[in-house]
Design a protein around this motif. Sequence first.
Motif, PDB file in Angstrom:
ATOM      1  N   LEU A   1       0.831  -1.205   0.000  1.00  0.00           N
ATOM      2  CA  LEU A   1       0.000   0.000   0.000  1.00  0.00           C
ATOM      3  C   LEU A   1       0.865   1.254   0.000  1.00  0.00           C
ATOM      4  O   LEU A   1       0.576   2.215  -0.727  1.00  0.00           O
ATOM      5  N   SER A   2       1.924   1.264   0.788  1.00  0.00           N
ATOM      6  CA  SER A   2       2.788   2.446   0.840  1.00  0.00           C
ATOM      7  C   SER A   2       3.476   2.683  -0.495  1.00  0.00           C
ATOM      8  O   SER A   2       3.650   3.832  -0.915  1.00  0.00           O
ATOM      9  N   GLU A   3       3.875   1.614  -1.180  1.00  0.00           N
ATOM     10  CA  GLU A   3       4.496   1.777  -2.484  1.00  0.00           C
ATOM     11  C   GLU A   3       3.522   2.406  -3.485  1.00  0.00           C
ATOM     12  O   GLU A   3       3.905   3.250  -4.295  1.00  0.00           O
ATOM     13  N   ALA A   4       2.268   1.982  -3.424  1.00  0.00           N
ATOM     14  CA  ALA A   4       1.257   2.574  -4.310  1.00  0.00           C
ATOM     15  C   ALA A   4       1.005   4.036  -3.956  1.00  0.00           C
ATOM     16  O   ALA A   4       0.950   4.901  -4.831  1.00  0.00           O
ATOM     17  N   PHE A   5       0.871   4.311  -2.654  1.00  0.00           N
ATOM     18  CA  PHE A   5       0.564   5.666  -2.206  1.00  0.00           C
ATOM     19  C   PHE A   5       1.722   6.630  -2.475  1.00  0.00           C
ATOM     20  O   PHE A   5       1.520   7.713  -3.046  1.00  0.00           O
ATOM     21  N   PHE A   6       2.939   6.245  -2.097  1.00  0.00           N
ATOM     22  CA  PHE A   6       4.073   7.148  -2.255  1.00  0.00           C
ATOM     23  C   PHE A   6       4.539   7.245  -3.705  1.00  0.00           C
ATOM     24  O   PHE A   6       5.177   8.226  -4.077  1.00  0.00           O
ATOM     25  N   SER A   7       4.230   6.235  -4.510  1.00  0.00           N
ATOM     26  CA  SER A   7       4.479   6.359  -5.948  1.00  0.00           C
ATOM     27  C   SER A   7       3.641   7.492  -6.528  1.00  0.00           C
ATOM     28  O   SER A   7       4.107   8.257  -7.382  1.00  0.00           O
ATOM     29  N   TRP A   8       2.421   7.609  -6.035  1.00  0.00           N
ATOM     30  CA  TRP A   8       1.551   8.712  -6.456  1.00  0.00           C
ATOM     31  C   TRP A   8       2.037  10.041  -5.881  1.00  0.00           C
ATOM     32  O   TRP A   8       2.179  11.030  -6.597  1.00  0.00           O
TER      33      TRP A   8
ATOM     34  N   ASN B   1       1.586  13.527 -12.400  1.00  0.00           N
ATOM     35  CA  ASN B   1       1.780  12.471 -13.387  1.00  0.00           C
ATOM     36  C   ASN B   1       0.526  11.601 -13.416  1.00  0.00           C
ATOM     37  O   ASN B   1       0.235  10.909 -12.443  1.00  0.00           O
ATOM     38  N   PRO B   2      -0.235  11.599 -14.497  1.00  0.00           N
ATOM     39  CA  PRO B   2      -1.507  10.852 -14.514  1.00  0.00           C
ATOM     40  C   PRO B   2      -1.314   9.346 -14.387  1.00  0.00           C
ATOM     41  O   PRO B   2      -2.187   8.650 -13.865  1.00  0.00           O
ATOM     42  N   PHE B   3      -0.173   8.840 -14.858  1.00  0.00           N
ATOM     43  CA  PHE B   3       0.046   7.394 -14.779  1.00  0.00           C
ATOM     44  C   PHE B   3       0.231   6.952 -13.331  1.00  0.00           C
ATOM     45  O   PHE B   3      -0.333   5.942 -12.899  1.00  0.00           O
ATOM     46  N   HIS B   4       1.016   7.682 -12.561  1.00  0.00           N
ATOM     47  CA  HIS B   4       1.217   7.329 -11.160  1.00  0.00           C
ATOM     48  C   HIS B   4      -0.030   7.618 -10.318  1.00  0.00           C
ATOM     49  O   HIS B   4      -0.194   7.030  -9.246  1.00  0.00           O
ATOM     50  N   ALA B   5      -0.895   8.500 -10.793  1.00  0.00           N
ATOM     51  CA  ALA B   5      -2.127   8.791 -10.051  1.00  0.00           C
ATOM     52  C   ALA B   5      -3.050   7.584  -9.996  1.00  0.00           C
ATOM     53  O   ALA B   5      -3.931   7.511  -9.126  1.00  0.00           O
TER      54      ALA B   5
ATOM     55  N   HIS C   1      -3.000  -0.772  -7.895  1.00  0.00           N
ATOM     56  CA  HIS C   1      -2.239  -1.786  -7.169  1.00  0.00           C
ATOM     57  C   HIS C   1      -3.081  -2.477  -6.097  1.00  0.00           C
ATOM     58  O   HIS C   1      -2.530  -3.134  -5.208  1.00  0.00           O
ATOM     59  N   ALA C   2      -4.385  -2.354  -6.179  1.00  0.00           N
ATOM     60  CA  ALA C   2      -5.255  -2.826  -5.092  1.00  0.00           C
ATOM     61  C   ALA C   2      -5.090  -4.313  -4.798  1.00  0.00           C
ATOM     62  O   ALA C   2      -5.098  -4.727  -3.629  1.00  0.00           O
TER      63      ALA C   2
ATOM     64  N   ILE D   1      -8.966  -1.139 -14.043  1.00  0.00           N
ATOM     65  CA  ILE D   1      -9.251   0.261 -14.406  1.00  0.00           C
ATOM     66  C   ILE D   1      -7.957   1.059 -14.465  1.00  0.00           C
ATOM     67  O   ILE D   1      -7.731   1.848 -15.397  1.00  0.00           O
ATOM     68  N   GLY D   2      -7.081   0.864 -13.465  1.00  0.00           N
ATOM     69  CA  GLY D   2      -5.799   1.558 -13.483  1.00  0.00           C
ATOM     70  C   GLY D   2      -4.980   1.196 -14.706  1.00  0.00           C
ATOM     71  O   GLY D   2      -4.398   2.064 -15.367  1.00  0.00           O
ATOM     72  N   HIS D   3      -4.946  -0.096 -15.029  1.00  0.00           N
ATOM     73  CA  HIS D   3      -4.216  -0.548 -16.218  1.00  0.00           C
ATOM     74  C   HIS D   3      -4.862   0.009 -17.483  1.00  0.00           C
ATOM     75  O   HIS D   3      -4.163   0.451 -18.412  1.00  0.00           O
ATOM     76  N   GLY D   4      -6.195   0.011 -17.516  1.00  0.00           N
ATOM     77  CA  GLY D   4      -6.895   0.517 -18.701  1.00  0.00           C
ATOM     78  C   GLY D   4      -6.652   1.996 -18.940  1.00  0.00           C
ATOM     79  O   GLY D   4      -6.465   2.426 -20.084  1.00  0.00           O
TER      80      GLY D   4
END
Length: 284
Positions: A105-112, A118-122, A128-129, A164-167
């Motif tokens: 979860l932290s990797e997903a959150f702090f990547s954003w 950056n729309p991709f990291h958003a 990454h759910a 959805i994130g991948h799409g």
Amino acid sequence: MESAANKQTFDLSSRLLWYLRWLVVFQCAGYAAQLATPSSLNSWLLESLGDSAVSALDAWVARILWIATVALPALGIVRPIGVVGRHWPARCEVLILGFAAAWALSEAFFSWRANLGNPFHATDPYGHAVRYLAPVALLLLWSGKGIDLRIEWALRFAVAGTFIGHGLCCWWLKPAFLDLILGSLDTFFGIDWESAAEREVFAKAFLPWIAVQDFILAGLILLPKRLRWVALWMAFWGFVTALSRLTAFGWERWPDLFIRICNGGIPLLLWLHWRNLFKNRFSL
């Protein structure tokens, strides 16, 4: 007769839980190996703590995740399904799986957070759910409750969020995704500089179609009816996209595959669970 049916149901559930356990093990190994390079948390804390402190933090996290990779299979043997409370393997597993979920979860959150704008990291917090919900699901399921409707729907939403994130990244033509397609084409058909431009055009035209498929699948997995073929196709596609890291860049990218193992693994878990429900309904 009823006792035999209950035993069969328990055996099927036990196999599913071991399958989920190995998914989490592979994911932990992938995250641990990935920490050879700075983590998203490292990037977030670098300016405030300095390089030595955040590098030491990454090193400790990697050690814990490697320990988790070894410990989780062993704990699955010594901790019977349904054992909770003060039993020491249960306590150890709570700590390990809680840490694995928190790190994903932290990797997903702090990547954003480290890449604001950056729309991709958003898309990472929901894209990454499946990664941070898989350890939580294992912890709950190993307590003996089985895959009840609440856990099933949590996994359904996790899968939908990932697709959805991948799409969205496909729809926005994420450069890294273009590289995956182009690298895979070079691997399967050979590097051909004369057709490089045509392959790039193909990749840019193909990604929006992948996006549409991902959006449709995300919607179908959230329908009240259990559509087993949807879960099976999502599993296949999740594994294909994870394996594309290897087909595009070679075996040295195996940590990327392991980190994404749940992209296909969790939809496959849902398919296996739904298949078991279908079999049990007609065997009664």
